[in-house]
Scaffold this motif. Structure first.
Motif, mmCIF file in Angstrom:
data_model
loop_
_atom_site.group_PDB
_atom_site.id
_atom_site.type_symbol
_atom_site.label_atom_id
_atom_site.label_comp_id
_atom_site.label_asym_id
_atom_site.label_seq_id
_atom_site.Cartn_x
_atom_site.Cartn_y
_atom_site.Cartn_z
ATOM 1 N N VAL A 14 0.852 -1.191 0.000
ATOM 2 C CA VAL A 14 0.000 0.000 0.000
ATOM 3 C C VAL A 14 0.885 1.238 0.000
ATOM 4 C CG1 VAL A 14 -1.821 1.260 1.194
ATOM 5 C CG2 VAL A 14 -1.713 -1.227 1.389
ATOM 6 N N ARG A 15 0.605 2.147 -0.915
ATOM 7 C CA ARG A 15 1.319 3.426 -0.932
ATOM 8 C C ARG A 15 0.536 4.403 -0.058
ATOM 9 N NH1 ARG A 15 4.515 7.142 -3.986
ATOM 10 N NH2 ARG A 15 3.395 9.076 -4.416
ATOM 11 N N VAL A 16 1.243 5.134 0.803
ATOM 12 C CA VAL A 16 0.604 6.081 1.710
ATOM 13 C C VAL A 16 1.134 7.487 1.441
ATOM 14 C CG1 VAL A 16 0.404 6.807 4.127
ATOM 15 C CG2 VAL A 16 0.178 4.379 3.521
ATOM 16 N N VAL A 17 0.219 8.430 1.282
ATOM 17 C CA VAL A 17 0.567 9.853 1.188
ATOM 18 C C VAL A 17 -0.098 10.540 2.377
ATOM 19 C CG1 VAL A 17 0.395 11.964 -0.165
ATOM 20 C CG2 VAL A 17 0.644 9.767 -1.335
ATOM 21 N N PHE A 18 0.678 11.210 3.213
ATOM 22 C CA PHE A 18 0.168 11.805 4.453
ATOM 23 C C PHE A 18 0.598 13.261 4.502
ATOM 24 C CE2 PHE A 18 -0.534 12.860 8.725
ATOM 25 C CZ PHE A 18 -1.117 11.823 9.455
ATOM 26 N N ARG A 19 -0.347 14.175 4.304
ATOM 27 C CA ARG A 19 -0.027 15.595 4.460
ATOM 28 C C ARG A 19 -1.305 16.426 4.439
ATOM 29 N NH1 ARG A 19 2.033 15.058 -1.003
ATOM 30 N NH2 ARG A 19 0.688 16.151 -2.502
ATOM 31 N N PRO A 20 -1.303 17.583 5.070
ATOM 32 C CA PRO A 20 -2.469 18.461 5.033
ATOM 33 C C PRO A 20 -2.801 18.860 3.589
ATOM 34 C CG PRO A 20 -0.933 19.169 6.743
ATOM 35 C CD PRO A 20 -0.227 18.119 5.933
ATOM 36 N N GLY A 21 -4.071 18.840 3.266
ATOM 37 C CA GLY A 21 -4.524 19.227 1.931
ATOM 38 C C GLY A 21 -4.390 18.140 0.886
ATOM 39 N N ALA A 22 -3.948 16.938 1.281
ATOM 40 C CA ALA A 22 -3.645 15.890 0.311
ATOM 41 C C ALA A 22 -4.867 15.374 -0.431
ATOM 42 C CB ALA A 22 -2.933 14.719 1.007
ATOM 43 N N ALA A 23 -6.067 15.471 0.179
ATOM 44 C CA ALA A 23 -7.258 14.933 -0.475
ATOM 45 C C ALA A 23 -7.432 15.538 -1.861
ATOM 46 C CB ALA A 23 -8.500 15.199 0.376
ATOM 47 N N VAL A 24 -7.276 16.851 -1.929
ATOM 48 C CA VAL A 24 -7.429 17.545 -3.216
ATOM 49 C C VAL A 24 -6.120 17.603 -3.984
ATOM 50 C CG1 VAL A 24 -7.904 19.817 -4.230
ATOM 51 C CG2 VAL A 24 -9.436 18.886 -2.483
ATOM 52 N N SER A 25 -4.995 17.805 -3.274
ATOM 53 C CA SER A 25 -3.729 18.017 -3.974
ATOM 54 C C SER A 25 -3.055 16.719 -4.425
ATOM 55 C CB SER A 25 -2.757 18.798 -3.081
ATOM 56 O OG SER A 25 -2.355 18.014 -1.967
ATOM 57 N N ALA A 26 -3.279 15.614 -3.697
ATOM 58 C CA ALA A 26 -2.547 14.383 -4.002
ATOM 59 C C ALA A 26 -3.379 13.310 -4.693
ATOM 60 C CB ALA A 26 -1.955 13.801 -2.711
ATOM 61 N N THR A 27 -4.695 13.303 -4.469
ATOM 62 C CA THR A 27 -5.518 12.226 -5.035
ATOM 63 C C THR A 27 -5.429 12.158 -6.560
ATOM 64 O OG1 THR A 27 -7.013 12.392 -3.132
ATOM 65 C CG2 THR A 27 -7.818 11.181 -5.068
ATOM 66 N N PRO A 28 -5.505 13.285 -7.280
ATOM 67 C CA PRO A 28 -5.394 13.181 -8.745
ATOM 68 C C PRO A 28 -4.088 12.529 -9.187
ATOM 69 C CG PRO A 28 -6.264 15.328 -8.144
ATOM 70 C CD PRO A 28 -5.822 14.663 -6.864
ATOM 71 N N GLY A 29 -2.992 12.853 -8.503
ATOM 72 C CA GLY A 29 -1.706 12.265 -8.859
ATOM 73 C C GLY A 29 -1.668 10.768 -8.588
#
Length: 360
Positions: A14-29
Motif C-alpha cells: 500500500v502506498r501512503v501519502v500523508f499531508r495536510p490538503g492531500a485529499a485535493v492536492s494528491a488524489t489526482p496524482g
C-alpha cells in the motif's frame, strides 16, 4: 505474542501519502500514477461535500460521484454501487469518507476487481486492510481478499477537522481496538507489536487534545497517524473476540459501529487479560496506566463517549442471542470463547459497569 522469535510477517503493498490538503492536492496524482482515466468517487451522504471537492480536483478523470454508502455495507447497497460503477464504465474507484465509504469501495473492488484509492476522513483504519464486510439478512460476514486492499491511501488531516468530537472519540477508540487485538493475535510479530503499542499511545494522547481543541491541526494529524498504525495492525493480523462480537452487535442488532467498539473494548480486554498478560501490559504501558481495561473505560468516559450497550439501544433480551451467535463462530482468541463467558462480558457492557466485572 508468546514468543517474539517465532512469527511470520507479510508487508502489504500500500502506498501512503500523508499531508495536510492531500485529499485535493494528491488524489489526482495517485489516480494518474495507477493509470486510471475514469474513476467513480464513492461516499456517504455526510461526506458528500468533501467527495465532490475530490471529484472536482480529479477533473475529466472522474466518471461520477455515488453517495450511497451506508453503515455495515448492506448487500443491496453494494449491488447498487456495482451497477453504477459498471454503467459509468469506471476503471477504478476512489472512496472518500469513513469506514462505510471505504467499505463500499471495497465491495466494488471485490466484485469487479477495480483498483481502489482510499481517502479516509475518520480513524476507522479500514483503508489499511484487505478485509471486506457485507451485511445480508441481519448478519454481517467478513473476508480477506487482496483485491480490496487500496492501492493508495491519501491521509489528509484537514478532512478530519470537521469530524464532530463525539465521532472523533469513538472512531479513535475503534482504531485502538485494532491495535489491542493485534497484540494478542496468533499471527502477531515484533513489528506489529511495535506498531500496535505506538498506535495506542498516539491515539490515546491525541483524543483528549482533539476533544479540547477540535480545530487543532496538530492534534488531528497525531490522531490520524495513530489510526494509520492501528489500521496497519488490523491489516496484518487476525482479529479475535472483540471484532467478532462487534460484528454480531452491528450486523444483527444494527448498533452504531464506532460507538459499539468503544463500549465493548474495555470489557473484552478485561475478559482476555489473564490469557494475554503481555498484550495487556503493552496496552497499559501505552496508556501510562496500571490497569489497561479500566484506563480505556475511563478514557471513554472522560471524553463523553457512551459506556454501555444499553445507551446504544441494545435490550437485555438481546444479550443471550448475541452471546450465542458470537460463541457459535470459530475464530482465534487467547481465551476460549464460551456462550457463558461472552454473556457475562455482555452483561457488564450492557450495564456500563467497571470492566473488571468482565474478567471473571
Amino acid at each position: 505474542m508468546t514468543d517474539a522469535f517465532d512469527f511470520s510477517y507479510e508487508s502489504r503493498p500500500v502506498r501512503v501519502v500523508f499531508r495536510p490538503g492531500a485529499a485535493v492536492s494528491a488524489t489526482p496524482g495517485e489516480v494518474e500514477r495507477l493509470g486510471l482515466r475514469r474513476v467513480l468517487v464513492v461516499c456517504g451522504a455526510r461526506g458528500a461535500d468533501t467527495a465532490r471537492a475530490v471529484a472536482d480536483a480529479l477533473g475529466p478523470a472522474c466518471a461520477g460521484v455515488h453517495d450511497g454508502a451506508r453503515m455495515h455495507v448492506p448487500v443491496e447497497v453494494a449491488d447498487a454501487a456495482v451497477r453504477v460503477a459498471r454503467a459509468a464504465g469506471a476503471d477504478g474507484c476512489v472512496a472518500v469518507g469513513g469506514g462505510s465509504s471505504i467499505g463500499l469501495g471495497k465491495a466494488i473492488a471485490l466484485r469487479t476487481g477495480l483498483p481502489l484509492v482510499a481517502v479516509p476522513s475518520t480513524y476507522s483504519g479500514s483503508e489499511m486492510t484487505p478485509v471486506w464486510g457485507l451485511t445480508e439478512h441481519g448478519a454481517k460476514r467478513t473476508g480477506r481478499d487482496a483485491k480490496v486492499l487500496p492501492r493508495s491511501v491519501v491521509y489528509d488531516p484537514e478532512l478530519t477537522l470537521s469530524l464532530p468530537v463525539p465521532l472523533s472519540v469513538t472512531s479513535g477508540v475503534n482504531a485502538i481496538a485494532h491495535a489491542v487485538e493485534a497484540l494478542y493475535a496468533p499471527d502477531s510479530s515484533p513489528l506489529v507489536a511495535l506498531m500496535a503499542e505506538e498506535g495506542v499511545r498516539a491515539m490515546a494522547r491525541a483524543l483528549p487534545a482533539v476533544a479540547e481543541e477540535p480545530a487543532s491541526s496538530q492534534a488531528r494529524a497525531r490522531a490520524l497517524y495513530g489510526a494509520w498504525l492501528c489500521g496497519s495492525c488490523l491489516g496484518a493480523t487476525t482479529m479475535g473476540l472483540h471484532h467478532k462480537l462487534c460484528h454480531v452487535l452491528g450486523g444483527t442488532f444494527s448498533l452504531p459501529h464506532a460507538e459499539t467498539h468503544t463500549v465493548v473494548l474495555p470489557y473484552v480486554l478485561a475478559h482476555n487479560a489473564s490469557a494475554a498478560p503481555g498484550a495487556t501490559a503493552a496496552v497499559a504501558r501505552a496508556l501510562d496506566a496500571a490497569d489497561a481495561p479500566t484506563a480505556l473505560w475511563e478514557l471513554a468516559g472522560r471524553l463523553g463517549a457512551p459506556r454501555s450497550l444499553a445507551e446504544l439501544g441494545l435490550t437485555e433480551a438481546d444479550l443471550e442471542t448475541a452471546a450465542a451467535q458470537t460463541a457459535g463462530q470459530a475464530y482465534a482468541n487467547p481465551r476460549p470463547v464460551t456462550a457463558d463467558g461472552v454473556l457475562t462480558l455482555l452483561r457488564a457492557a450492557y450495564e456500563g459497569a467497571p470492566p473488571s466485572a468482565a474478567a471473571h
